[in-house]
Design a protein around this motif. Sequence first.
Motif, PDB file in Angstrom:
ATOM      1  N   ILE A 161      20.389  68.134  70.967  1.00  0.00           N
ATOM      2  CA  ILE A 161      21.096  68.013  69.683  1.00  0.00           C
ATOM      3  C   ILE A 161      21.436  66.552  69.400  1.00  0.00           C
ATOM      4  CG2 ILE A 161      23.233  68.637  68.460  1.00  0.00           C
ATOM      5  CD1 ILE A 161      23.135  71.295  70.125  1.00  0.00           C
ATOM      6  N   HIS A 162      21.843  65.819  70.450  1.00  0.00           N
ATOM      7  CA  HIS A 162      22.152  64.397  70.278  1.00  0.00           C
ATOM      8  C   HIS A 162      20.894  63.636  69.833  1.00  0.00           C
ATOM      9  CE1 HIS A 162      23.944  60.444  72.093  1.00  0.00           C
ATOM     10  NE2 HIS A 162      23.919  60.432  70.776  1.00  0.00           N
ATOM     11  N   ALA A 163      19.751  63.971  70.433  1.00  0.00           N
ATOM     12  CA  ALA A 163      18.492  63.315  70.052  1.00  0.00           C
ATOM     13  C   ALA A 163      18.140  63.618  68.599  1.00  0.00           C
ATOM     14  CB  ALA A 163      17.371  63.782  70.977  1.00  0.00           C
ATOM     15  N   LEU A 164      18.367  64.869  68.182  1.00  0.00           N
ATOM     16  CA  LEU A 164      18.112  65.256  66.790  1.00  0.00           C
ATOM     17  C   LEU A 164      19.035  64.494  65.844  1.00  0.00           C
ATOM     18  CD1 LEU A 164      16.557  67.202  64.878  1.00  0.00           C
ATOM     19  CD2 LEU A 164      18.433  68.828  65.186  1.00  0.00           C
ATOM     20  N   PHE A 165      20.282  64.311  66.257  1.00  0.00           N
ATOM     21  CA  PHE A 165      21.265  63.581  65.446  1.00  0.00           C
ATOM     22  C   PHE A 165      20.839  62.120  65.275  1.00  0.00           C
ATOM     23  CE2 PHE A 165      25.297  61.089  65.346  1.00  0.00           C
ATOM     24  CZ  PHE A 165      25.749  61.516  64.099  1.00  0.00           C
ATOM     25  N   ILE A 166      20.361  61.513  66.367  1.00  0.00           N
ATOM     26  CA  ILE A 166      19.915  60.107  66.307  1.00  0.00           C
ATOM     27  C   ILE A 166      18.697  59.982  65.392  1.00  0.00           C
ATOM     28  CG2 ILE A 166      18.903  58.222  67.658  1.00  0.00           C
ATOM     29  CD1 ILE A 166      20.628  59.223  70.029  1.00  0.00           C
ATOM     30  N   ALA A 167      17.811  60.985  65.445  1.00  0.00           N
ATOM     31  CA  ALA A 167      16.584  60.947  64.657  1.00  0.00           C
ATOM     32  C   ALA A 167      16.831  61.198  63.170  1.00  0.00           C
ATOM     33  CB  ALA A 167      15.587  61.966  65.188  1.00  0.00           C
ATOM     34  N   SER A 168      17.955  61.778  62.822  1.00  0.00           N
ATOM     35  CA  SER A 168      18.258  62.078  61.415  1.00  0.00           C
ATOM     36  C   SER A 168      18.600  60.787  60.667  1.00  0.00           C
ATOM     37  CB  SER A 168      19.428  63.055  61.324  1.00  0.00           C
ATOM     38  OG  SER A 168      20.644  62.413  61.694  1.00  0.00           O
ATOM     39  N   ASN A 169      18.537  60.868  59.365  1.00  0.00           N
ATOM     40  CA  ASN A 169      18.865  59.716  58.523  1.00  0.00           C
ATOM     41  C   ASN A 169      20.304  59.766  58.043  1.00  0.00           C
ATOM     42  OD1 ASN A 169      16.281  58.505  58.602  1.00  0.00           O
ATOM     43  ND2 ASN A 169      15.531  60.010  57.112  1.00  0.00           N
ATOM     44  N   LEU A 170      21.106  60.587  58.700  1.00  0.00           N
ATOM     45  CA  LEU A 170      22.498  60.741  58.285  1.00  0.00           C
ATOM     46  C   LEU A 170      23.310  59.518  58.683  1.00  0.00           C
ATOM     47  CD1 LEU A 170      23.055  64.406  59.512  1.00  0.00           C
ATOM     48  CD2 LEU A 170      22.797  63.679  57.138  1.00  0.00           C
ATOM     49  N   SER A 171      24.318  59.220  57.895  1.00  0.00           N
ATOM     50  CA  SER A 171      25.257  58.167  58.291  1.00  0.00           C
ATOM     51  C   SER A 171      26.044  58.673  59.483  1.00  0.00           C
ATOM     52  CB  SER A 171      26.198  57.838  57.127  1.00  0.00           C
ATOM     53  OG  SER A 171      26.937  58.993  56.753  1.00  0.00           O
ATOM     54  N   LYS A 172      26.172  57.832  60.496  1.00  0.00           N
ATOM     55  CA  LYS A 172      26.818  58.260  61.733  1.00  0.00           C
ATOM     56  C   LYS A 172      28.342  58.229  61.546  1.00  0.00           C
ATOM     57  CE  LYS A 172      22.746  58.517  63.601  1.00  0.00           C
ATOM     58  NZ  LYS A 172      21.926  58.299  62.418  1.00  0.00           N
ATOM     59  N   SER A 173      28.893  59.380  61.154  1.00  0.00           N
ATOM     60  CA  SER A 173      30.342  59.443  60.910  1.00  0.00           C
ATOM     61  C   SER A 173      31.101  59.305  62.224  1.00  0.00           C
ATOM     62  CB  SER A 173      30.707  60.768  60.234  1.00  0.00           C
ATOM     63  OG  SER A 173      30.610  61.841  61.150  1.00  0.00           O
TER      64      SER A 173
END
Length: 556
Positions: A161-173
């Motif tokens: 899940i952490h890897a998916l989060f890093i790969a996303s283009n979301l702003s890191k809140s």
Amino acid sequence: MNILYVFLWNAMITAYVSHGQNEEALELFQAMQGKGLFPDIVTIVVILDAFTVLQDGKKLQEFISQQGYETDPTVGTGLINMYNRCRSLDDVHRVFDNMPEHGLVSWNAFLSAIAQHSSSKEVFCRLQMMLFEGVFPDNITFTCLFDSCTNVLNAKEGLWIHALFIASNLSKSINNINCIINMYGNFGCLKHAHQVFEKTEDRDEITWNVMIAAYSQKRKSTEAVFIFRQMQVEGVVQGSYTLINLISGFADAVSMLEGKRVHASIIGSLLDTDIGVLNSLLNMYCKCGKREDRRMLFDASLNKDIVTWNTMLTACAQRQEAEEAIRLFRRMSLESTMPDKVTLTCMVSACKRQALVSEGKHIHVYILGNDFQSSVPLMNALIMMYGKSGSLEDANQVFKMLQHCDVVSWSAIIAAYALHGRGKEALHLYNKMQEDRSVPNKITYLVILCACSRSGLLKEGLECFISMIQDFGLKPTHKHLNALIDLLGRAGLLDVAESLISLQSTSFSWFTLLSLCRMHCDRDRGERVGKWALFMEPDNSALYILLLNLCALQEV
């Protein structure tokens, strides 16, 4: 005109719901219909947030179905949230699976529900289904996903899940960064947690607190103090949660000095009177065995709450300071603080000695008179107290009063019979326990093995030992092997008992076998066993006494 009226009613219902006045909102919902006004989708979505009782919620869903609103995705999401509050996961699944389509909001509501009431494995499987449907997580989704990974068994999913989060283009809140640090802290992966922490530039107070908590939970007090000092250097204001997290890591004599330094820095500050900080400091002194320090802090505190008293009473019970516990309990009453279940459990645990059973009976009367008998852990403590203090009849009466018996209840009453040498009755209870579909644990088997050993029930004890491994898949500990050695030795099977020690040799197992050699006047074996026992524990004076008694017995 009706549309305007409905709008006004909706505004009033929304106001009540947003202020937590759910009963008033429900009354308005009913009054609205009584006046012939028909609720629209907005009304339904708002009023769903007011339902907390499952049966009432089901009736509302029937109404929603009759009006044809159930296929609306917003209404479906509202139903998921409602059933989540009612803790009905089956209904959450039913509503979600019956929705014609799933948007991001409905997925978030669904994942949040199963994360609270199900396993992280299911959350992870559902995440894969979400991605398969072409719905990509947002920051709210990731917060839910990180929070669902609560222990090291979820580490593989958490890393993915952490890897998916890093790969996303979301702003890191910062909220998600805090959740990631907390997740790695739960796993015990402190290196990963610290790496995320160091890479975070815009840290807030929660970020610092979560990092300190991660180290403190794993008893890494030096690292926790380093983060705390770094926090001070950077000018971040420390609140009560910061100190509570930090202090919780001081749990032994090595970290005690740093704990006292932190305590000294608090004295005279605004946090000096904070009840949470006080209780954390008190717990620290209790865990570190600093009796005088904990007593001075307790006596100097003016704003004690029930946690303060329970912390002191727990320390007394754990350190067998029963008289001190009784004194504190009486003082607690004089200071008008009412005991709760934790208080009473501590007091019952403190009164296990036979000399204090009368005090325990007074507490038992208080429990019955104040309707605390529904607490299974408290009643279990009573069974243990009566069993250890020699009152088998009282232990049995408390056990019979229980409407629901858990594994601790059964183990406690079996132990009571075992202590009184009533092996056959203990075995009977063990069989009844399985008839009651209560699964025995390692403690149950330990007490039943002891019961068989003391009563000379060799065949039954061996059957129980085999059942523990084959039927319930429990791996024997050194305590189980010691009990088995004692069982075999008392039956005269010293050769078999000695061969068992090679499986898991401890000083206590050699001591047990040496005692059995004395029992059966086996001097040659006793000398051999005694050498091994002294090799493992040369300072144990009891071993020398046993060997002398064995030699003296042979000479006679």
